[in-house]
Write a protein that holds these residues in place. Structure first.
Motif, PDB file in Angstrom:
ATOM      1  N   VAL A  77      31.817 -31.147   2.642  1.00  0.00           N
ATOM      2  CA  VAL A  77      33.004 -31.029   1.802  1.00  0.00           C
ATOM      3  C   VAL A  77      34.222 -30.895   2.708  1.00  0.00           C
ATOM      4  O   VAL A  77      34.256 -30.038   3.601  1.00  0.00           O
ATOM      5  CB  VAL A  77      32.913 -29.809   0.868  1.00  0.00           C
ATOM      6  N   HIS A  79      38.819 -31.856   2.809  1.00  0.00           N
ATOM      7  CA  HIS A  79      39.984 -32.276   2.031  1.00  0.00           C
ATOM      8  C   HIS A  79      40.111 -33.794   2.076  1.00  0.00           C
ATOM      9  O   HIS A  79      39.726 -34.431   3.066  1.00  0.00           O
ATOM     10  CB  HIS A  79      41.255 -31.626   2.589  1.00  0.00           C
ATOM     11  N   GLU A  80      40.641 -34.370   1.013  1.00  0.00           N
ATOM     12  CA  GLU A  80      40.788 -35.822   0.955  1.00  0.00           C
ATOM     13  C   GLU A  80      41.718 -36.373   2.030  1.00  0.00           C
ATOM     14  O   GLU A  80      41.687 -37.567   2.341  1.00  0.00           O
ATOM     15  CB  GLU A  80      41.285 -36.251  -0.431  1.00  0.00           C
ATOM     16  N   ALA A 104      37.694 -33.155  -1.495  1.00  0.00           N
ATOM     17  CA  ALA A 104      38.317 -32.178  -2.386  1.00  0.00           C
ATOM     18  C   ALA A 104      39.832 -32.285  -2.283  1.00  0.00           C
ATOM     19  O   ALA A 104      40.376 -32.853  -1.327  1.00  0.00           O
ATOM     20  CB  ALA A 104      37.863 -30.764  -2.030  1.00  0.00           C
ATOM     21  N   GLN A 105      40.505 -31.715  -3.250  1.00  0.00           N
ATOM     22  CA  GLN A 105      41.963 -31.707  -3.259  1.00  0.00           C
ATOM     23  C   GLN A 105      42.464 -30.296  -2.968  1.00  0.00           C
ATOM     24  O   GLN A 105      41.717 -29.316  -3.044  1.00  0.00           O
ATOM     25  CB  GLN A 105      42.491 -32.199  -4.604  1.00  0.00           C
ATOM     26  N   LEU A 111      41.964 -26.435   1.699  1.00  0.00           N
ATOM     27  CA  LEU A 111      40.909 -26.181   0.723  1.00  0.00           C
ATOM     28  C   LEU A 111      40.962 -24.736   0.232  1.00  0.00           C
ATOM     29  O   LEU A 111      41.468 -23.851   0.915  1.00  0.00           O
ATOM     30  CB  LEU A 111      39.538 -26.436   1.347  1.00  0.00           C
ATOM     31  N   ALA A 115      38.641 -25.288  -5.151  1.00  0.00           N
ATOM     32  CA  ALA A 115      38.664 -26.730  -4.902  1.00  0.00           C
ATOM     33  C   ALA A 115      37.297 -27.218  -4.448  1.00  0.00           C
ATOM     34  O   ALA A 115      36.847 -28.307  -4.834  1.00  0.00           O
ATOM     35  CB  ALA A 115      39.720 -27.062  -3.854  1.00  0.00           C
ATOM     36  N   ILE A 116      36.626 -26.427  -3.631  1.00  0.00           N
ATOM     37  CA  ILE A 116      35.282 -26.791  -3.170  1.00  0.00           C
ATOM     38  C   ILE A 116      34.295 -26.734  -4.327  1.00  0.00           C
ATOM     39  O   ILE A 116      33.458 -27.621  -4.512  1.00  0.00           O
ATOM     40  CB  ILE A 116      34.839 -25.844  -2.042  1.00  0.00           C
ATOM     41  N   ARG A 117      34.444 -25.702  -5.135  1.00  0.00           N
ATOM     42  CA  ARG A 117      33.565 -25.531  -6.290  1.00  0.00           C
ATOM     43  C   ARG A 117      33.688 -26.723  -7.247  1.00  0.00           C
ATOM     44  O   ARG A 117      32.682 -27.189  -7.811  1.00  0.00           O
ATOM     45  CB  ARG A 117      33.926 -24.223  -7.002  1.00  0.00           C
ATOM     46  N   VAL A 119      34.159 -29.716  -6.553  1.00  0.00           N
ATOM     47  CA  VAL A 119      33.455 -30.876  -6.010  1.00  0.00           C
ATOM     48  C   VAL A 119      31.938 -30.712  -6.112  1.00  0.00           C
ATOM     49  O   VAL A 119      31.231 -31.641  -6.492  1.00  0.00           O
ATOM     50  CB  VAL A 119      33.870 -31.116  -4.538  1.00  0.00           C
TER      51      VAL A 119
END
Length: 331
Positions: A77, A79-80, A104-105, A111, A115-117, A119
């Motif tokens: 995971v 960040h985009e 993730a955004q 992050l 945000a991780i959750r 995804v």
């Protein structure tokens, strides 16, 4: 007047001197006395036992570190906008033998546990979907934002709860520490591995992979060789890393780069797209405005349709940085 990238900066004189002093007969690969000192030197910096491997590039540092945490069928995971997603040419898939990046955004390219959750929670726990195995954060982020210790601790707690590894891409780790004013240990949080950036901060071609779980380094020693990064004259890489640590040169250089970035901001803060917390400055600039600055001799990267990225380095001239800010303010 060049603010393209800190990769374009010069090599610090103390690093050149360290290279000269290392130019003697010694054991090849990583058996030299410089490489053998790295664990202790970085252990003192972070106040704990570590295992340290040198490599020549940040891409190799990131991907080799992650390879110790993520199997080919797993996922990372990030960040985009993370460097491993946007700027490493598919190297994570190569080094991790096909492992997936899970994007993730987050504001400021940072992050959060939520945000991780977002995804990973929708992923079914079965063989038909890629399962997450690690989280990778960038300190400072791709938009020059620094993770506070409490933010890293929250991500680390979430990672531990979910059984995930935590890697920190520290290409500009020194700049983050300089901004935060905290200890290096606080700025890396509960990570298992850190890519400790030096090339952007005054070194020539040496980066460190710092494993806070020394056992993770064992397999990476083999992976580094297989990847073509076990240099026969590794003492020259190790000597650079030790020179950066000696007298906290890494932090001194980062502070100088941050100060130059702030010199730009002081003159043209109304154009900022993101708070400046390291040595990168993102500003609103139209194409005609960018061209006007280039006609004055300034060099920088366009960053989308109406924006630009200005990067200060350890060797940036403070007056030139201030003049750039004034030139932007006068547009």
């Amino acid at each position: 007047m060049r603010f393209l990238s800190d990769n374009a900066a010069t090599v610090h004189p103390r690093v050149w001197e360290a290279l000269r002093l290392a130019d003697g007969v010694d054991t090849p690969y990583d058996g030299d006395h410089y490489s053998q000192r790295l664990d202790e030197a970085f252990g003192e910096l972070f106040g704990r036992e570590v295992a340290v491997l040198w490599v020549a590039t940040g891409t190799a540092a990131n991907c080799l570190a992650l390879s110790a945490m993520v199997p080919p069928h797993g996922g990372v995971v990030c960040h985009e906008e993370a460097h491993i997603e946007m700027d490493e040419g598919g190297a994570p898939g190569f080094y991790l033998h096909g492992a997936k990046l899970m994007l993730a955004q987050g504001e400021g390219a940072k992050l959060t546990p939520d945000a991780i959750r977002a995804v990973i929670d929708p992923i079914r726990d079965d063989v038909h979907q890629v399962q997450p195995h690690a989280i990778s954060v960038t300190q400072a982020s791709e938009y020059g934002r620094a993770y506070r210790p409490e933010e890293l601790n929250a991500i680390g707690a979430f990672a531990q709860e979910r059984g995930l590894g935590l890697h920190v891409d520290g290409a500009r780790f020194g700049n983050a520490v300089a901004f935060l004013g905290c200890s290096p240990a606080e700025a890396v949080g509960p990570a298992q591995a850190l890519s400790f950036g030096c090339v952007k901060n005054g070194a020539m071609n040496a980066e460190a992979i710092v494993f806070f779980d020394p056992a993770l380094a064992d397999s990476v020693r083999y992976r580094r060789k297989r990847a073509g990064h076990l240099q026969s004259k590794g003492r020259f890489l190790a000597a650079q890393l030790l020179a950066m640590l000696e007298g906290d040169l890494w932090l001194e250089n980062a502070r100088a780069a941050n100060a130059a970035a702030q010199a730009i901001v002081a003159e043209a803060s109304e154009r900022l797209l993101h708070p400046v917390e390291a040595n990168e400055v993102f500003m609103r600039l139209t194409p005609p405005e960018r061209e006007a600055l280039r006609e004055q001799g300034y060099h920088f990267y366009d960053w989308g349709e109406n924006a630009a990225r200005l990067v200060a380095s350890w060797d940036s001239d403070q007056e030139a940085a201030r003049a750039l800010g004034q030139a932007i303010a006068s547009l």
